[in-house]
Design a protein around this motif. Structure first.
Motif, PDB file in Angstrom:
ATOM      1  N   SER A 120       0.802  -1.234   0.000  1.00  0.00           N
ATOM      2  CA  SER A 120       0.000   0.000   0.000  1.00  0.00           C
ATOM      3  C   SER A 120       0.832   1.280   0.000  1.00  0.00           C
ATOM      4  O   SER A 120       0.473   2.260   0.648  1.00  0.00           O
ATOM      5  N   VAL A 121       1.940   1.262  -0.724  1.00  0.00           N
ATOM      6  CA  VAL A 121       2.702   2.508  -0.914  1.00  0.00           C
ATOM      7  C   VAL A 121       1.930   3.374  -1.912  1.00  0.00           C
ATOM      8  O   VAL A 121       1.474   2.889  -2.948  1.00  0.00           O
ATOM      9  N   LYS A 122       1.764   4.640  -1.553  1.00  0.00           N
ATOM     10  CA  LYS A 122       0.978   5.567  -2.376  1.00  0.00           C
ATOM     11  C   LYS A 122       1.748   6.885  -2.479  1.00  0.00           C
ATOM     12  O   LYS A 122       2.641   7.145  -1.673  1.00  0.00           O
ATOM     13  N   PRO A 123       1.345   7.742  -3.438  1.00  0.00           N
ATOM     14  CA  PRO A 123       2.051   9.030  -3.544  1.00  0.00           C
ATOM     15  C   PRO A 123       2.056   9.805  -2.217  1.00  0.00           C
ATOM     16  O   PRO A 123       3.010  10.502  -1.919  1.00  0.00           O
ATOM     17  N   ASP A 124       0.994   9.665  -1.424  1.00  0.00           N
ATOM     18  CA  ASP A 124       0.957  10.482  -0.204  1.00  0.00           C
ATOM     19  C   ASP A 124       1.642   9.856   1.011  1.00  0.00           C
ATOM     20  O   ASP A 124       1.708  10.479   2.067  1.00  0.00           O
ATOM     21  N   ASN A 125       2.130   8.644   0.893  1.00  0.00           N
ATOM     22  CA  ASN A 125       2.872   8.124   2.056  1.00  0.00           C
ATOM     23  C   ASN A 125       4.325   7.773   1.738  1.00  0.00           C
ATOM     24  O   ASN A 125       5.109   7.445   2.630  1.00  0.00           O
ATOM     25  N   ILE A 126       4.706   7.878   0.467  1.00  0.00           N
ATOM     26  CA  ILE A 126       6.050   7.406   0.107  1.00  0.00           C
ATOM     27  C   ILE A 126       7.174   8.246   0.737  1.00  0.00           C
ATOM     28  O   ILE A 126       8.200   7.704   1.154  1.00  0.00           O
ATOM     29  N   SER A 127       6.965   9.556   0.847  1.00  0.00           N
ATOM     30  CA  SER A 127       8.121  10.341   1.320  1.00  0.00           C
ATOM     31  C   SER A 127       8.470  10.016   2.770  1.00  0.00           C
ATOM     32  O   SER A 127       9.651   9.922   3.108  1.00  0.00           O
ATOM     33  N   GLU A 128       7.451   9.783   3.608  1.00  0.00           N
ATOM     34  CA  GLU A 128       7.741   9.404   4.998  1.00  0.00           C
ATOM     35  C   GLU A 128       8.454   8.049   5.051  1.00  0.00           C
ATOM     36  O   GLU A 128       9.376   7.840   5.834  1.00  0.00           O
ATOM     37  N   ILE A 129       7.999   7.149   4.187  1.00  0.00           N
ATOM     38  CA  ILE A 129       8.608   5.816   4.147  1.00  0.00           C
ATOM     39  C   ILE A 129      10.072   5.926   3.719  1.00  0.00           C
ATOM     40  O   ILE A 129      10.967   5.339   4.325  1.00  0.00           O
ATOM     41  N   MET A 130      10.308   6.738   2.683  1.00  0.00           N
ATOM     42  CA  MET A 130      11.669   6.843   2.138  1.00  0.00           C
ATOM     43  C   MET A 130      12.629   7.622   3.044  1.00  0.00           C
ATOM     44  O   MET A 130      13.836   7.602   2.818  1.00  0.00           O
ATOM     45  N   LYS A 131      12.093   8.279   4.065  1.00  0.00           N
ATOM     46  CA  LYS A 131      12.983   8.975   5.005  1.00  0.00           C
ATOM     47  C   LYS A 131      13.680   8.016   5.956  1.00  0.00           C
ATOM     48  O   LYS A 131      14.635   8.392   6.621  1.00  0.00           O
ATOM     49  N   GLN A 132      13.172   6.805   6.052  1.00  0.00           N
ATOM     50  CA  GLN A 132      13.757   5.850   7.010  1.00  0.00           C
ATOM     51  C   GLN A 132      15.132   5.401   6.510  1.00  0.00           C
ATOM     52  O   GLN A 132      15.291   5.095   5.323  1.00  0.00           O
ATOM     53  N   PRO A 133      16.090   5.341   7.406  1.00  0.00           N
ATOM     54  CA  PRO A 133      17.464   5.077   6.973  1.00  0.00           C
ATOM     55  C   PRO A 133      17.697   3.724   6.299  1.00  0.00           C
ATOM     56  O   PRO A 133      18.585   3.597   5.469  1.00  0.00           O
ATOM     57  N   ASN A 134      16.869   2.729   6.637  1.00  0.00           N
ATOM     58  CA  ASN A 134      17.108   1.403   6.044  1.00  0.00           C
ATOM     59  C   ASN A 134      16.135   1.056   4.929  1.00  0.00           C
ATOM     60  O   ASN A 134      16.092  -0.082   4.471  1.00  0.00           O
ATOM     61  N   ILE A 135      15.348   2.021   4.495  1.00  0.00           N
ATOM     62  CA  ILE A 135      14.419   1.766   3.384  1.00  0.00           C
ATOM     63  C   ILE A 135      14.990   2.392   2.113  1.00  0.00           C
ATOM     64  O   ILE A 135      15.248   3.591   2.063  1.00  0.00           O
ATOM     65  N   ASP A 136      15.218   1.542   1.115  1.00  0.00           N
ATOM     66  CA  ASP A 136      15.947   1.989  -0.077  1.00  0.00           C
ATOM     67  C   ASP A 136      15.089   2.016  -1.327  1.00  0.00           C
ATOM     68  O   ASP A 136      15.615   2.037  -2.446  1.00  0.00           O
ATOM     69  N   GLY A 137      13.781   1.967  -1.150  1.00  0.00           N
ATOM     70  CA  GLY A 137      12.929   2.017  -2.318  1.00  0.00           C
ATOM     71  C   GLY A 137      11.593   1.374  -2.033  1.00  0.00           C
ATOM     72  O   GLY A 137      11.316   0.970  -0.902  1.00  0.00           O
ATOM     73  N   GLY A 138      10.773   1.274  -3.086  1.00  0.00           N
ATOM     74  CA  GLY A 138       9.447   0.706  -2.906  1.00  0.00           C
ATOM     75  C   GLY A 138       9.121  -0.301  -3.993  1.00  0.00           C
ATOM     76  O   GLY A 138       9.554  -0.155  -5.143  1.00  0.00           O
ATOM     77  N   LEU A 139       8.376  -1.335  -3.605  1.00  0.00           N
ATOM     78  CA  LEU A 139       7.799  -2.265  -4.576  1.00  0.00           C
ATOM     79  C   LEU A 139       6.298  -1.990  -4.529  1.00  0.00           C
ATOM     80  O   LEU A 139       5.657  -2.234  -3.511  1.00  0.00           O
TER      81      LEU A 139
END
Ligand code: PGA
Length: 251
Positions: free
Chosen positions: A215-234
């Motif tokens: 459930s990655v969406k345009p409105d939640n991706i930036s918070e997710i990508m701020k995490q130090p160990n998250i390197d992208g999205g599927l």
């Protein structure tokens, strides 16, 4: 800190005809030409792969398959081999997606075989791991992820250790609109990196990319990508619409 270029990957699942697939990437390639410092990937269905790869020739968008078989050829009716994927210059292959595990009997052992054959054939595997809601509620999350990683990605050699991509996709977050909170995701990503470091050393662990999916969406991706160990999205659902996918890539 390793040199990890964020990877934004669209998993189209069983959606879109060949025509629709080509239409979607025709828009993407125009709108995403200037994107820097980011790797972009689309994973259409098998039947659209070749046409999509052709449509994306000489662009910055890579193409992946959603699955493959672990034998290179032979009497395996209905399967697709890594050599066939390589022949059309497929860059990546998703392996062990939870839907494959859930509906098509994929196991950590078959994931491991596929991962190795993908590398042997020159295709980078994206190995998916993740717990179900029931497992999370029983506090088995770490145990399950550890087993999936230990068996699923066993036996990597040299460069493979750094090139592998892992996708953490909590099954309860896939297609449900329930995203893991960035903190929940980060906790598991950090755990995976630590485990990987124990298996393959600190350098490899710093280099591998661990994607988050669910459930990655345009409105939640930036918070997710701020995490130090998250390197992208599927990304599943939101990757099917050009506008959304463009926003996701430009998070
Ligand atoms: P979703 O799917 O983004 O629709 O939740 C993600 C995935 O299954 O890869």
């Amino acid at each position: 800190m390793g040199n990890r270029v964020p990877l934004i990957a669209g998993n189209w699942k069983m959606n879109k005809t060949v025509k629709e697939s080509v239409e979607l990437v025709s828009v993407l390639k125009q709108k995403l030409t200037d994107v820097k410092n980011r790797e972009i990937l689309v994973c259409p269905s098998y039947i659209s792969l070749y046409a999509v790869k052709e449509a994306l020739k000489n662009t910055n968008i890579k193409v992946g398959a959603q699955n493959m078989y672990f034998e290179k050829s032979g009497a395996f009716t209905g399967e697709i081999s890594p050599l066939m994927l390589k022949d059309i210059n497929c860059d990546y292959v998703i392996i062990g997606h939870s839907e494959r595990r859930q509906y098509f009997g994929e196991t950590d052992e078959s994931v491991n075989k596929k991962m190795k054959v993908a590398f042997e054939s020159g295709i980078i595997p994206i190995v998916c791991v993740g717990e179900t809601l029931q497992q999370r509620e029983k506090n088995e999350t770490f145990l399950i992820i550890e087993k999936q990683i230990k068996i699923g990605v066993a036996g990597l050699s040299g460069e493979q250790m750094k090139k592998l991509v892992i996708a953490y996709e909590p099954v309860w977050a896939i297609g449900t609109g329930k995203t893991a909170t960035p903190q929940q995701a980060e906790e598991i990503h950090a755990f995976i990196r630590k485990l990987y470091s124990e298996l393959y050393g600190k350098d490899a662990a710093e280099d591998i990319r661990i994607l988050y999916g669910g459930s990655v969406k345009p409105d939640n991706i930036s918070e997710i990508m701020k995490q130090p160990n998250i390197d992208g999205g599927l990304i599943g659902g939101a990757a099917l619409k050009a506008d959304d996918f463009i926003k996701l890539v430009n998070y």
